[in-house]
Design an enzyme around this catalytic site. Structure first.
Site, PDB file in Angstrom:
ATOM      1  CD  GLU A 299      -3.243  -0.692   2.043  1.00  0.00           C
ATOM      2  OE1 GLU A 299      -3.139   0.207   2.891  1.00  0.00           O
ATOM      3  OE2 GLU A 299      -4.228  -1.430   1.971  1.00  0.00           O
ATOM      4  CG  HIS A 328       9.204 -28.945   1.709  1.00  0.00           C
ATOM      5  ND1 HIS A 328      10.052 -29.979   1.375  1.00  0.00           N
ATOM      6  CD2 HIS A 328       9.686 -28.411   2.862  1.00  0.00           C
ATOM      7  CE1 HIS A 328      10.990 -30.091   2.306  1.00  0.00           C
ATOM      8  NE2 HIS A 328      10.792 -29.143   3.214  1.00  0.00           N
ATOM      9  CE  LYS A 442     -11.005   1.375   3.258  1.00  0.00           C
ATOM     10  NZ  LYS A 442     -10.587   2.143   4.431  1.00  0.00           N
TER      11      LYS A 442
HETATM   12  O1  PA5 Z   1      -3.273   1.537   5.744  1.00  0.00           O
HETATM   13  C1  PA5 Z   1      -4.438   1.901   5.698  1.00  0.00           C
HETATM   14  O2  PA5 Z   1      -4.780   3.044   6.038  1.00  0.00           O
HETATM   15  C2  PA5 Z   1      -5.545   0.953   5.232  1.00  0.00           C
HETATM   16  O3  PA5 Z   1      -5.075  -0.266   4.827  1.00  0.00           O
HETATM   17  C3  PA5 Z   1      -6.539   0.752   6.371  1.00  0.00           C
HETATM   18  O4  PA5 Z   1      -5.877   0.234   7.490  1.00  0.00           O
HETATM   19  C4  PA5 Z   1      -7.701  -0.182   6.016  1.00  0.00           C
HETATM   20  O5  PA5 Z   1      -8.267   0.164   4.784  1.00  0.00           O
HETATM   21  C5  PA5 Z   1      -8.762  -0.123   7.113  1.00  0.00           C
HETATM   22  O6  PA5 Z   1      -9.183   1.188   7.271  1.00  0.00           O
HETATM   23  P1  PA5 Z   1      -9.882   1.721   8.579  1.00  0.00           P
HETATM   24  O7  PA5 Z   1      -8.960   1.569   9.725  1.00  0.00           O
HETATM   25  O8  PA5 Z   1     -10.172   3.164   8.270  1.00  0.00           O
HETATM   26  O9  PA5 Z   1     -11.130   0.922   8.749  1.00  0.00           O
END
Ligand code: PA5
Length: 475
Positions: A299, A328, A442
């Protein structure tokens, strides 16, 4: 920044990633490190100035010992009261907690008798998978269950849907007033739908730190509440992170372990064609760390646009693997398939248990090499053998070794890998913060679910040739 009294103990061996071992085409040269050193040092100065100006807030999380105190107090208040604990959250709101608990708690913690376990059994609801959610509700004793709903944005569909299901079940089991007492929300202190609901219903709340992306919140209440519930020493987690922050405070690429790892990964990708980064611990307990790191790396670096808004399609695909199991499964591909991977092995100086291998029957002499052996020694020799075999096939690899697995070491690893990722973002010329690609999915989910304000996107989705209805008609 304040310094830590304990020293960082991780050891990084990158010899097998160097051209002297795997050749010029596939390995990093001293000249490569010299070339990148100036850029690393400039970005180091920029990160420091941004931090001094109140940005890069994730770097401050290890200092919040007052929050750790509050969390420890909260955990000691509830650990004996509740039989079960459900963590509801996804991505950065659960992966850090899962990694920490997997690393530091008994692998079969939930199955231990109450006295031996200490604290409630822990269940994680991340996916809105009806089978898993139903099974969890079927397993826990709702009258004795504490629910920790974690969402930084306060609105993620998976988390909010799972939470509404569990909240409803709780209300049915114990009544509205009592249900409220059994819910603790970790979310933004001021904004978001969960914040609104928590304020309305009077849930106990802890802050998801503002200005920190979800994937970097493991050392905040997001990761520390579940860890403390599992009986993990969260102060030691912070102390380890602090020690790594001290150790990784130089702008010199060779002196700063996080920058060195970032530089090796970047050079491996950009000059040596290693578009994938495998993280492969040789201990089951650290498999969760490779899962957590997979999200962090993907990310943070997987970005279409550079910081100057040019289309770059940057990123290195992170892969999680586990030694020796993946010897393996995956190692055949890593050793003889496309030479497009850098492999970071995570080693352990000493396992927490020793299990001797009994003497094999004399009637099977070919098993006698196991005589006098021990499982941890076997597993670690497998790592050494794999590192050698990879290097021998010109596959660059490196090892991060922790002398022991404890909360301090896990804190060190978290901070090391976070700083590595932030510097890698700088080298890729992308903003490692934010996740526009995640947000796109999202938003499309909100549109498909009919959320107000997403009508235009819904119409667009319905017109797409790959929409759900068209897919159902495929042969
Ligand atoms: O790194 C990030 O910000 C995302 O991966 C969020 O952790 C994930 O989408 C979950 O979001 P939230 O904590 O707003 O529910």
């Amino acid at each position: 920044m304040p310094t830590s009294s304990q020293q960082s103990r991780l050891v990084i061996d990158y010899q097998n990633a160097m051209s002297s071992v795997v050749g010029e085409e596939h390995g990093i040269s001293e000249a490569d490190l010299d070339d990148i050193g100036g850029k690393v040092s400039q970005h180091h100065d920029r990160l420091q100035s941004e931090h001094d100006a109140g940005e890069q807030k994730w770097m401050d999380l290890p200092d919040d010992t007052a929050l750790a105190d509050r969390i420890v107090a909260f955990a000691s208040e509830v650990r004996d009261t509740y039989q079960d604990f459900i963590l509801i959250g996804i991505g950065g709101s659960s992966l850090g907690a899962i990694a920490t608990i997997q690393a530091l708690a008994h692998p079969y913690r939930n199955m231990l008798p109450d006295g031996k376990r200490g604290g409630p059994r822990i269940f994680i609801l991340d996916n809105p998978d009806p089978e898993k959610v139903a099974a969890t509700l079927d397993t826990v004793d709702l009258g004795k269950t504490l629910v920790n709903v974690v969402t930084k944005s306060g609105q993620t569909a998976e988390t909010m849907a799972n939470f509404l299901v569990v909240r409803d079940a709780l209300i049915e089991a114990v009544g509205e007033e009592q249900a409220r007492k059994q819910i603790v929300a970790t979310t933004d202190p001021a904004s978001g739908l969960l914040r609104q609901l928590a304020d309305q219903e009077g849930y106990r709340t802890f802050p998801a730190p503002p200005g920190v992306d979800g994937r970097q919140t493991v050392l905040s209440a997001v990761g520390m509440i579940p860890a403390a519930i599992a009986g993990i020493d969260v102060h030691q987690l912070l102390a380890g992170a602090k020690a790594m922050r001290d150790r990784a405070s130089s702008g010199d690429v060779r002196a700063n372990p996080a920058y060195l790892l970032a530089a090796i990964s970047w050079i491996a990708d950009n000059r040596c064609g290693k578009s994938m980064l495998v993280t492969m611990p040789y201990v089951d307990a650290l498999y969760g760390i490779s899962d957590w790191f997979r999200q962090l790396w993907a990310e943070s670096l997987g970005k279409k646009l550079s910081v100057d808004n040019e289309v770059v399609y940057a990123g290195q695909t992170p892969i999680k693997a586990l030694g020796a199991i993946d010897q393996h499964s995956q190692i055949q591909l890593y050793t003889e398939g496309p030479n497009d991977k850098l492999i970071q092995l995570i080693a352990v100086g000493g396992y927490r248990d020793q299990v001797d291998i009994p003497t094999p029957p004399e009637s099977i002499p070919d098993l006698s090499y196991l005589k006098g052996g021990e499982l941890g020694a076997l597993l670690d020799k497998e790592r050494v053998a794999t590192a050698w075999a990879l290097a021998n096939a010109d596959r660059p690899n490196l090892s991060i070794t922790t002398p022991v697995i404890d909360a301090f070491a896990i804190g060190e690893l978290f901070y090391l890998l976070e700083l590595q990722t932030v510097m890698a973002g700088a080298l890729y010329d992308v903003d490692p913060f934010g996740q526009p690609g995640v947000e796109a999915g999202k938003n499309a989910t909100y549109a498909l679910m009919g959320r107000d304000g997403y009508d235009e996107l819904r119409r667009e989705l319905e017109l797409r040739p790959n929409n759900a209805a068209a897919y159902r008609n495929a042969p």
